[in-house]
Write a protein that holds these residues in place. Sequence first.
Motif, short mmCIF file in Angstrom:
data_model
loop_
_atom_site.label_atom_id
_atom_site.label_comp_id
_atom_site.label_asym_id
_atom_site.label_seq_id
_atom_site.Cartn_x
_atom_site.Cartn_y
_atom_site.Cartn_z
N MET A 105 0.84 -1.21 0.00
CA MET A 105 0.00 0.00 0.00
C MET A 105 0.88 1.26 0.00
SD MET A 105 -3.23 0.47 -0.19
CE MET A 105 -4.20 -0.81 0.59
N SER A 108 2.16 1.81 -3.42
CA SER A 108 1.21 2.14 -4.50
C SER A 108 0.41 3.42 -4.24
CB SER A 108 0.26 0.97 -4.73
OG SER A 108 -0.49 0.75 -3.56
N THR A 109 0.61 4.06 -3.11
CA THR A 109 -0.18 5.29 -2.86
C THR A 109 0.73 6.51 -2.85
OG1 THR A 109 -0.02 4.81 -0.49
CG2 THR A 109 -2.09 4.25 -1.54
N ALA A 324 -5.28 3.85 1.89
CA ALA A 324 -6.13 3.60 0.72
C ALA A 324 -7.27 4.61 0.68
CB ALA A 324 -6.68 2.18 0.77
N GLU A 327 -6.02 8.00 -0.29
CA GLU A 327 -5.67 8.05 -1.71
C GLU A 327 -6.93 8.19 -2.57
OE1 GLU A 327 -2.55 8.08 -2.43
OE2 GLU A 327 -2.53 7.82 -4.60
N CYS A 379 -8.22 -1.81 -3.55
CA CYS A 379 -6.84 -1.39 -3.21
C CYS A 379 -6.06 -2.53 -2.55
CB CYS A 379 -6.85 -0.20 -2.24
SG CYS A 379 -7.74 1.21 -2.88
#
Length: 415
Positions: A105, A108-109, A324, A327, A379
Motif C-alpha cells: 500500500m 502504491s499510494t 487507501a 488516496e 486497493c
Amino acid sequence: MSLSRVAGNVGDFAWVRLIFTDLAGATRAVQIPGDAFEKALRDGVRVDGSALEGRNRLIETDLVLRPDPTTLCASSARVARVVCDIFDYEGNPWPLDPRQTLRQMVESTSVASSGWTGAAELEWYLVRSDLMPVDSEGYFSYARGQGEQLLERTAAELQGLNVSLTGAHHEAGPGQYEVNVAASTPMALADTLMNARTVIADMAHAEGLIATFMARPLNDLPGSGMHIHQVLRNANDDDMERIERIVAGILHHGPALCAFSAPTINSYRRLHRGAEAPSYATWAHSSRAALVRVSPTDGDAISVEYRGSDSSANPYLVIAALLAAAEIGLADELKLPAPLEESVEGVGLAQVETAPTQLPRSLEQAITQLLGDEELIDCFDDRLIGRYAEDLMAEVEASQGYVSEWERQRYLQNF
Ligand SMILES: NC(=O)CC[C@H](N)C(=O)O
C-alpha cells in the motif's frame, strides 16, 4: 541500546525473537538462537503457516519468515527482537501477510510516498486476575500507585527498544493507561504499535497483572482507542485542499474501514456508547466524538486523527486501509462536509444539516460494509480481503452460540 550496536553484535544475544502478526492482529513469535541469526537473514526461517491465518486454522501452508534487519532491537535483556515479513516457499510475498500488505500500500499510494508520517495513541487497561482494574484513578491521575509505577518502567523499556514516545499518562477509566508514539513512517509506526502491545503486556504479566487491549473490557467504562494521526504538511492552500480530500476519503469509506479498525465483536461496544469514541462518520476540530479530528500539530503541520480504531486492531491493516481511503479521497477529489463539533447523539440527528453516515453497529454490519465498498477493497489483494472477511464472519458465528450475563439478568425470570 542503539540499533547499530545491536546489529553489529547480534550473535552475542542468547536468543532472537522473530516477531510477526497474524491476520487477526495477534502477535506471533518464534525464537532462534543468536548465532543462527545470520543464517536466518540469508535463508529465512521456515514455519507452519496455519498458525498465521488468524483465528481459524483451515489449511496447512508452509511459509518462510524473513527478518527485516532494520527492525532489530533489544532492551537490556539478552533477547533481541526483529520483525519479519512472510513469504511462501517459492519466495513470493504471502498474500495474507499484514506487513507486506502495508508495504504494498505504501508503494502504491502517492500519500505515503509524499512524506507521510503517522503518530499514534495507544490505550489499554491494567486489570488484576479477577478483572478488577488495578486502580480507581481517572484522567491524568498523579497518584503513584502500582499502575503508574509500572507505566513509568514500561515507558523506559519501550524507549530502550527504540520506540520513541512523546508522552504517557493515566487515561479516563480506572486502571486505563495511554502512551503516545512519535511520528514515523507507516511501516515503522505499525511495527512500533505491534511491538509496544507485547512489551506492555509482558511487563504487566511480570507483575501478575493483565494489560488488556480489548476494545471495551469493562461494563459502563470507556473503551481503549488506538488513534492514528496522519501528520500532513500544511504550508499553502494546495496542501489544505489535499488534507480536506484526505479527510473526505476517510469519512466516505468510514463504515468499511471499521472492519479493519474495529475488528472484534467487542469493538462495537466501544464505538457505540463508549465515551469519546465515534458512532458516526463525522469530522471536527475539537470534538472527541468525531471519527476524524483535524488539529494543528508541530510547525505548520496538521494532524488528521482517525479515532475509529481500537487497541485490538491489526495496526498494519488499519494504516494500510487509511492510506487507501486517503488516496481515494485525493483521486476522486472528494468534498469535505461541514465539521460537527458535538456528538450526533448530543445535538440530535434532526439538528444536523446533512445526516452523517452511521458507523456499523456490529461486526457483522462492518463486514457487509467492507464487502460492499468495492473502491476500498480494490486497493487490497482479493485473497487477503476474502480470507479476512471469512475470519471475521467466523467470529460473528462463534459469538451467536454464547449467552451473556446481561441476557440472563434481563430475561431469566422475566417470562
Ligand atoms: N481521551 C480520549 O480521547 C479517550 C479516547 C477513548 N478512550 C477511545 O476509546 O477512543
